[in-house]
Scaffold this motif. Structure first.
Motif, PDB file in Angstrom:
ATOM      1  N   ALA A  57       0.831  -1.204   0.000  1.00 47.69           N
ATOM      2  CA  ALA A  57       0.000   0.000   0.000  1.00 47.69           C
ATOM      3  C   ALA A  57       0.866   1.255   0.000  1.00 47.69           C
ATOM      4  CB  ALA A  57      -0.933  -0.009   1.203  1.00 47.69           C
ATOM      5  N   VAL A  58       1.943   1.240   0.786  1.00 42.63           N
ATOM      6  CA  VAL A  58       2.848   2.396   0.802  1.00 42.63           C
ATOM      7  C   VAL A  58       3.551   2.539  -0.533  1.00 42.63           C
ATOM      8  CG1 VAL A  58       4.897   3.358   1.913  1.00 42.63           C
ATOM      9  CG2 VAL A  58       3.140   2.254   3.289  1.00 42.63           C
ATOM     10  N   ARG A  59       3.944   1.421  -1.129  1.00 41.41           N
ATOM     11  CA  ARG A  59       4.623   1.501  -2.426  1.00 41.41           C
ATOM     12  C   ARG A  59       3.681   1.988  -3.517  1.00 41.41           C
ATOM     13  NH1 ARG A  59       8.962  -3.446  -3.112  1.00 41.41           N
ATOM     14  NH2 ARG A  59      10.344  -2.816  -1.406  1.00 41.41           N
ATOM     15  N   ILE A  60       2.446   1.538  -3.518  1.00 39.36           N
ATOM     16  CA  ILE A  60       1.480   2.016  -4.511  1.00 39.36           C
ATOM     17  C   ILE A  60       1.188   3.490  -4.291  1.00 39.36           C
ATOM     18  CG2 ILE A  60      -0.911   1.774  -5.282  1.00 39.36           C
ATOM     19  CD1 ILE A  60      -0.708  -1.206  -4.696  1.00 39.36           C
ATOM     20  N   GLN A  61       1.102   3.915  -3.030  1.00 36.32           N
ATOM     21  CA  GLN A  61       0.828   5.315  -2.740  1.00 36.32           C
ATOM     22  C   GLN A  61       1.973   6.213  -3.187  1.00 36.32           C
ATOM     23  OE1 GLN A  61      -0.446   5.823   1.260  1.00 36.32           O
ATOM     24  NE2 GLN A  61      -0.591   8.047   1.163  1.00 36.32           N
ATOM     25  N   SER A  62       3.190   5.702  -3.230  1.00 35.75           N
ATOM     26  CA  SER A  62       4.336   6.508  -3.636  1.00 35.75           C
ATOM     27  C   SER A  62       4.499   6.601  -5.143  1.00 35.75           C
ATOM     28  CB  SER A  62       5.614   5.926  -3.024  1.00 35.75           C
ATOM     29  OG  SER A  62       5.886   4.640  -3.564  1.00 35.75           O
ATOM     30  N   LEU A  63       3.775   5.770  -5.912  1.00 34.88           N
ATOM     31  CA  LEU A  63       3.913   5.806  -7.365  1.00 34.88           C
ATOM     32  C   LEU A  63       3.133   6.976  -7.948  1.00 34.88           C
ATOM     33  CD1 LEU A  63       3.545   1.999  -8.200  1.00 34.88           C
ATOM     34  CD2 LEU A  63       5.640   3.343  -8.054  1.00 34.88           C
ATOM     35  N   GLN A  65       0.682   9.166 -10.684  1.00 34.23           N
ATOM     36  CA  GLN A  65      -0.589   8.885 -11.339  1.00 34.23           C
ATOM     37  C   GLN A  65      -0.349   8.173 -12.669  1.00 34.23           C
ATOM     38  OE1 GLN A  65      -3.587   9.285 -10.249  1.00 34.23           O
ATOM     39  NE2 GLN A  65      -3.835  11.139  -9.020  1.00 34.23           N
ATOM     40  N   GLY A  66      -1.168   7.181 -12.947  1.00 33.42           N
ATOM     41  CA  GLY A  66      -1.061   6.461 -14.208  1.00 33.42           C
ATOM     42  C   GLY A  66      -0.078   5.317 -14.205  1.00 33.42           C
ATOM     43  N   ALA A  67       0.635   5.085 -13.098  1.00 34.28           N
ATOM     44  CA  ALA A  67       1.589   3.978 -13.054  1.00 34.28           C
ATOM     45  C   ALA A  67       0.837   2.643 -13.003  1.00 34.28           C
ATOM     46  CB  ALA A  67       2.508   4.108 -11.844  1.00 34.28           C
ATOM     47  N   GLU A  68       1.413   1.616 -13.622  1.00 36.73           N
ATOM     48  CA  GLU A  68       0.813   0.288 -13.643  1.00 36.73           C
ATOM     49  C   GLU A  68       0.990  -0.365 -12.270  1.00 36.73           C
ATOM     50  OE1 GLU A  68      -0.666   0.422 -17.495  1.00 36.73           O
ATOM     51  OE2 GLU A  68      -0.905  -1.143 -15.976  1.00 36.73           O
ATOM     52  N   VAL A  69      -0.110  -0.802 -11.663  1.00 36.33           N
ATOM     53  CA  VAL A  69      -0.060  -1.412 -10.336  1.00 36.33           C
ATOM     54  C   VAL A  69      -0.719  -2.784 -10.350  1.00 36.33           C
ATOM     55  CG1 VAL A  69       0.104   0.742  -9.054  1.00 36.33           C
ATOM     56  CG2 VAL A  69      -2.136  -0.128  -9.678  1.00 36.33           C
ATOM     57  N   GLY A  70      -0.715  -3.460 -11.494  1.00 38.15           N
ATOM     58  CA  GLY A  70      -1.212  -4.818 -11.546  1.00 38.15           C
ATOM     59  C   GLY A  70      -0.232  -5.789 -10.893  1.00 38.15           C
ATOM     60  N   VAL A  71      -0.640  -7.042 -10.819  1.00 37.06           N
ATOM     61  CA  VAL A  71       0.201  -8.045 -10.161  1.00 37.06           C
ATOM     62  C   VAL A  71       1.502  -8.236 -10.938  1.00 37.06           C
ATOM     63  CG1 VAL A  71       0.325 -10.461  -9.464  1.00 37.06           C
ATOM     64  CG2 VAL A  71      -1.807  -9.192  -9.160  1.00 37.06           C
ATOM     65  N   ALA A  73       2.877  -6.136 -13.096  1.00 36.81           N
ATOM     66  CA  ALA A  73       3.678  -4.906 -13.095  1.00 36.81           C
ATOM     67  C   ALA A  73       4.421  -4.732 -11.785  1.00 36.81           C
ATOM     68  CB  ALA A  73       2.772  -3.702 -13.374  1.00 36.81           C
ATOM     69  N   LEU A  74       3.774  -5.032 -10.652  1.00 33.89           N
ATOM     70  CA  LEU A  74       4.461  -4.933  -9.360  1.00 33.89           C
ATOM     71  C   LEU A  74       5.522  -6.016  -9.196  1.00 33.89           C
ATOM     72  CD1 LEU A  74       1.448  -4.127  -6.992  1.00 33.89           C
ATOM     73  CD2 LEU A  74       3.183  -2.552  -7.852  1.00 33.89           C
ATOM     74  N   ALA A  75       5.246  -7.214  -9.734  1.00 30.58           N
ATOM     75  CA  ALA A  75       6.255  -8.282  -9.640  1.00 30.58           C
ATOM     76  C   ALA A  75       7.498  -7.946 -10.459  1.00 30.58           C
ATOM     77  CB  ALA A  75       5.650  -9.604 -10.103  1.00 30.58           C
ATOM     78  N   ALA A  76       7.310  -7.238 -11.589  1.00 29.17           N
ATOM     79  CA  ALA A  76       8.471  -6.829 -12.380  1.00 29.17           C
ATOM     80  C   ALA A  76       9.240  -5.689 -11.724  1.00 29.17           C
ATOM     81  CB  ALA A  76       8.010  -6.406 -13.785  1.00 29.17           C
TER      82      ALA A  76
END
Length: 352
Positions: A57-63, A65-71, A73-76
């Protein structure tokens, strides 16, 4: 002596003001000036979320707008595996921090849009009308039976306390002894309700939708364009059975296809645009074709003269000349003497 010590951190520890705890964590807080993200304690200390879910959640919040946050994309992007990331995202979705919804793009494709909220509880905060802090929230008026109102007991000494008390005075009354507290400010029959309805803070979308763009038309719908456009629309069902259009829809869409043909669009290009990436299931084929013919209309082809590369101006180089005095080569538009010979001839009369 084999344990390395962070001397800078220990030096900062000695500069902390006040007494320090004998055990537990000691915070050395340095204010951020750039590249930081604000994280609330409701997320960082959430009792129902795992450490992995809070971290993602903290990592997604730091990205941005428009960044890919799928499974994937986050695994890469991060070293965790896809199973751990998927479980963390499901936790965030169950607690309201994350919401994933499928959305249709203007070109007809369906994508997944992810919405992240750092305070999901704030979206359900009750809307309370602006009122003085010492008064309870107003209740809806209900019709009372017709009866004579009961006479209020006289209060000769409470006249000064019946006036509205400002907030700063009320703050002092909160710390007063119980026998001096103003009892008439909070009558018992106007007690706050036991249940306050929760109203979402986000208002419904009430803004009117913009009008649809008009269907394109050619400058002149001649019989040849009308025949070719009608044939192309009637032939779409061979390539996509979902696009079996009735005659009425074909007559309405014929001018739009004629406008494409007038702009030198190849029939195969039009057919590929109308039949590629169709939604499943397709409920309104005529509306889909109308949208694609209007939004994806190509511009007219430019004139061949506009595509010609402009001629570059020719740069004329100054030719070489041979000096009449010293026979040295120099650049000049006309024959004559070089700069040294001209200076020498200029200083000769002064020397004589």
């Amino acid at each position: 002596m084999d344990t390395s010590q962070n001397t800078a951190l220990m030096r900062a520890l000695t500069e902390l003001p006040g007494p320090l705890p004998a055990r537990g964590v000691i915070h050395v807080v340095i204010r951020h000036t750039d590249r930081f993200t604000v994280v609330g304690n409701d997320l960082a200390q959430h009792p129902g979320l795992s450490t992995a879910a809070v971290g993602f959640a903290v990592r997604i919040q730091s990205l941005p707008q428009g960044a890919e946050v799928g499974v994937k994309a986050l695994a890469a992007r991060f070293p965790e595996g896809e199973k751990l990331i998927a479980a963390a995202l499901r936790e965030l979705e169950a607690h309201g921090y994350l919401q994933r919804a499928r959305t249709r793009l203007p070109n007809g494709r369906i994508v997944t849009r992810t919405v992240f909220c750092n305070q999901p509880a704030a979206l359900l905060r009750a809307r309370v009308a602006a009122a003085p802090p010492w008064l309870p929230p107003a209740e809806p008026q209900t019709p009372a039976p017709a009866a004579a109102p009961a006479p209020e007991p006289p209060a000769p000494e409470a006249a000064p306390s019946q006036a509205p008390v400002p907030p700063d005075v009320q703050h002092d009354h909160e710390h007063a002894p119980p026998d001096h507290a103003p009892q008439d400010l909070m009558p018992q029959d106007h007690a706050p309700p036991h249940h306050t309805p929760f109203v979402p803070l986000v208002p419904p979308p009430t803004a009117p939708r913009p009008p649809r763009p008009p269907l394109p038309h050619p400058r002149e719908l001649n019989p040849e364009l009308d025949r070719a456009a009608t044939a192309l629309l009637s032939d779409l069902r061979r390539h996509a059975p979902q696009l079996a259009l009735p005659e009425n829809d074909i007559r309405q869409l014929t001018p739009a296809v004629a406008a494409w043909l007038e702009r030198d669009a190849h029939p195969d290009t039009i057919r590929h645009t109308l039949t590629t990436d169709l939604p499943q299931p397709l409920h309104h084929p005529a509306k889909l074709l109308r949208h694609r013919l209007t939004v994806l209309l190509p511009p007219p082809l430019p004139d061949p003269h506009d595509l010609a590369t402009p001629a570059r101006p020719r740069l004329t180089a100054t030719p070489f000349q041979t000096c009449d005095g010293c026979e040295r080569a120099f650049r000049a538009p006309t024959p004559g003497h070089c700069r040294d010979c001209r200076n020498q001839h200029r200083h000769q009369p002064a020397a004589a």
